[in-house]
Design an enzyme around this catalytic site. Sequence first.
Site, PDB file in Angstrom:
ATOM      1  N   LYS A 258       7.745  56.323  44.767  1.00  0.00           N
ATOM      2  CA  LYS A 258       7.779  57.264  43.638  1.00  0.00           C
ATOM      3  C   LYS A 258       8.480  58.552  44.066  1.00  0.00           C
ATOM      4  CE  LYS A 258       4.763  60.135  40.664  1.00  0.00           C
ATOM      5  NZ  LYS A 258       3.394  60.425  40.201  1.00  0.00           N
ATOM      6  N   ASP A 263       6.546  67.487  39.395  1.00  0.00           N
ATOM      7  CA  ASP A 263       5.776  66.980  38.263  1.00  0.00           C
ATOM      8  C   ASP A 263       5.033  68.121  37.573  1.00  0.00           C
ATOM      9  OD1 ASP A 263       4.354  65.548  36.422  1.00  0.00           O
ATOM     10  OD2 ASP A 263       2.996  64.596  37.875  1.00  0.00           O
ATOM     11  N   LYS A 270       0.814  70.393  32.864  1.00  0.00           N
ATOM     12  CA  LYS A 270      -0.332  70.606  33.749  1.00  0.00           C
ATOM     13  C   LYS A 270      -0.737  72.081  33.711  1.00  0.00           C
ATOM     14  CE  LYS A 270       0.740  67.106  37.291  1.00  0.00           C
ATOM     15  NZ  LYS A 270      -0.412  66.218  37.111  1.00  0.00           N
ATOM     16  N   ASP A 281       5.145  65.316  44.783  1.00  0.00           N
ATOM     17  CA  ASP A 281       5.063  64.082  44.009  1.00  0.00           C
ATOM     18  C   ASP A 281       6.170  63.087  44.374  1.00  0.00           C
ATOM     19  OD1 ASP A 281       3.396  62.744  42.292  1.00  0.00           O
ATOM     20  OD2 ASP A 281       4.383  63.420  40.460  1.00  0.00           O
ATOM     21  N   ASP A 340       2.193  63.044  31.300  1.00  0.00           N
ATOM     22  CA  ASP A 340       1.872  63.326  32.706  1.00  0.00           C
ATOM     23  C   ASP A 340       1.607  62.043  33.490  1.00  0.00           C
ATOM     24  OD1 ASP A 340       1.529  64.879  34.912  1.00  0.00           O
ATOM     25  OD2 ASP A 340      -0.479  65.593  34.394  1.00  0.00           O
ATOM     26  N   GLU A 342       3.631  59.828  34.354  1.00  0.00           N
ATOM     27  CA  GLU A 342       5.063  59.512  34.432  1.00  0.00           C
ATOM     28  C   GLU A 342       5.413  58.617  35.623  1.00  0.00           C
ATOM     29  OE1 GLU A 342       3.744  62.050  35.835  1.00  0.00           O
ATOM     30  OE2 GLU A 342       4.681  61.938  37.809  1.00  0.00           O
ATOM     31  N   ARG A 344       3.991  55.982  36.846  1.00  0.00           N
ATOM     32  CA  ARG A 344       3.929  54.548  36.535  1.00  0.00           C
ATOM     33  C   ARG A 344       5.117  54.116  35.690  1.00  0.00           C
ATOM     34  NH1 ARG A 344      -1.844  55.403  33.818  1.00  0.00           N
ATOM     35  NH2 ARG A 344      -1.847  56.948  35.483  1.00  0.00           N
TER      36      ARG A 344
END
Length: 487
Positions: A258, A263, A270, A281, A340, A342, A344
Amino acid sequence: MQLKICAQSIETVQTDAVVVGVFSDGIMTPSAAYAEAACEGAITEMIAEGDFDTKLGSTIVLRDMEGIWSRRLVLLGLGKLEDYDDDAFVQAVGAALKATKAQTVALPLEDWIPPARTIEWAVEHFARLALTQKEPLKCDEVELIDDHTYMVVVEEEKKSIAKALKIGQAKARAVNDAKYWANMPANFCTPQFLAETAMKMADIKHVTVKIHDEDAIRELGMNAFLAVAQGSRVAPRFIELHYQGASKSKAPLVMVGKGITFDAGGLCLKPGAHMTEMKYDMCGAAAVMAAFKAIAKLGMKRNVIALIPACENLPDGIAYKPSDVITALNGKTIEVQNTDAEGRLILADALAYAARFEPRAIVDVATLTGAMGVALGNHHHGLFVNDPKLCQAMEEAADRTMEALWALPFGGRYYKDLLKSNVADIANIGPRGEAGASVAATFLAAFVPEGTPWAHLDIAMTAWKSGRMPQATGRPVPLLIDWIANA
Ligand code: BES
Ligand code: MN
Ligand code: ZN
């Protein structure tokens, strides 16, 4: 720093310092027993009179001891013999490395091997510990410049020991690479930076690098990945690395990382306090790229592919929205219920992309869910795996590399029901507060090529240490290298 193996006895090795280990209750390692005899019982006397504590990790430096070749004799406490284990070994080595600034230091590692481990294991871990960079923003070259030499004293020189040293060094360098990339701020570590870092790997033998830009990603049909990327003016990159270390006919092992370089949560923004560390991230991407580089440099006889979807997740006028429906690369439709979630989405397309290589196995690595913190805390990676053999391989690699992980449930009707959508094949989140990490793994499973052994490592709580002075850990780089080496 230099690490050397030398087949000598502690009696004759010529270094500026020699480290000897002493267990509690007067139990001497062979080297300590030798030193003890040479200096006529001085060690026992020091312990008896309270001048040296044998608790784990304590050290004391004695100079110009009679009968000892080296200028300095370092006593190292190993604690109670019955408590001595892998973790104790790590602590003991850490203390030995800190005990003296002497130019050349002899370490009789054979004396300190934990139960059920080998000298090769001890040498590999020693090298890894010695060469792992501790400060956040330095690359590996810096550490290597210092002119210390550590002599690992062994009874007999063997090829397997030299190999263990080499692998330990390679793992440490890879950990340093991963930490360095992960610690970089998001305005430096962009998708393009990761792409350029990957492109440099094209110099390594048998490595080829392909960078897919935004148009190419669209051409491929990776719409879930593109949806996440569309809220940022920083363009996405899909990084594809190939290493051919075995014959072309051998099915490859695929690693997916990933690579969200920041993020913010997208439109489901967030809160500020949760955002500050979100440059991390991309730790999955960093780990996969660093492991890939080490594997290729070591010339492992494996075919390995690394896939990195890299982009930012930001709010914007053209950002993807909660309720959007997107069609992933494998044709499945996804209802975006939360922007959020994201990671996956970008992984869904990367996992589906892997199908074209008919891989022997896929392992993805991702800072995927905050829910990992409640489930396992910050020591164990979450492991989600669809194949018993791959599960065993991951657990064995974890044991050898001291990378704690724990297998958790996913898939199956219960979790699948939590992802039901009334407008698409699948929703990207489940109900709040209900097995978030397992639900995320269940989502990913819907995009894994049919019949392919697959493992997902959720490293949300293990990839970096949070707090006032956050720092990447470089995990699970050693685990990945070890898995590939033994796959
Ligand atoms: N990158 C985060 C996960 C994360 C959170 C990692 C905190 C490390 C620390 C991920 O993209 C995310 O935001 N996940 C959400 C999912 C939720 C919306 C279902 C989460 O965990 O809150
Ligand atoms: Mn997120
Ligand atoms: Zn994320």
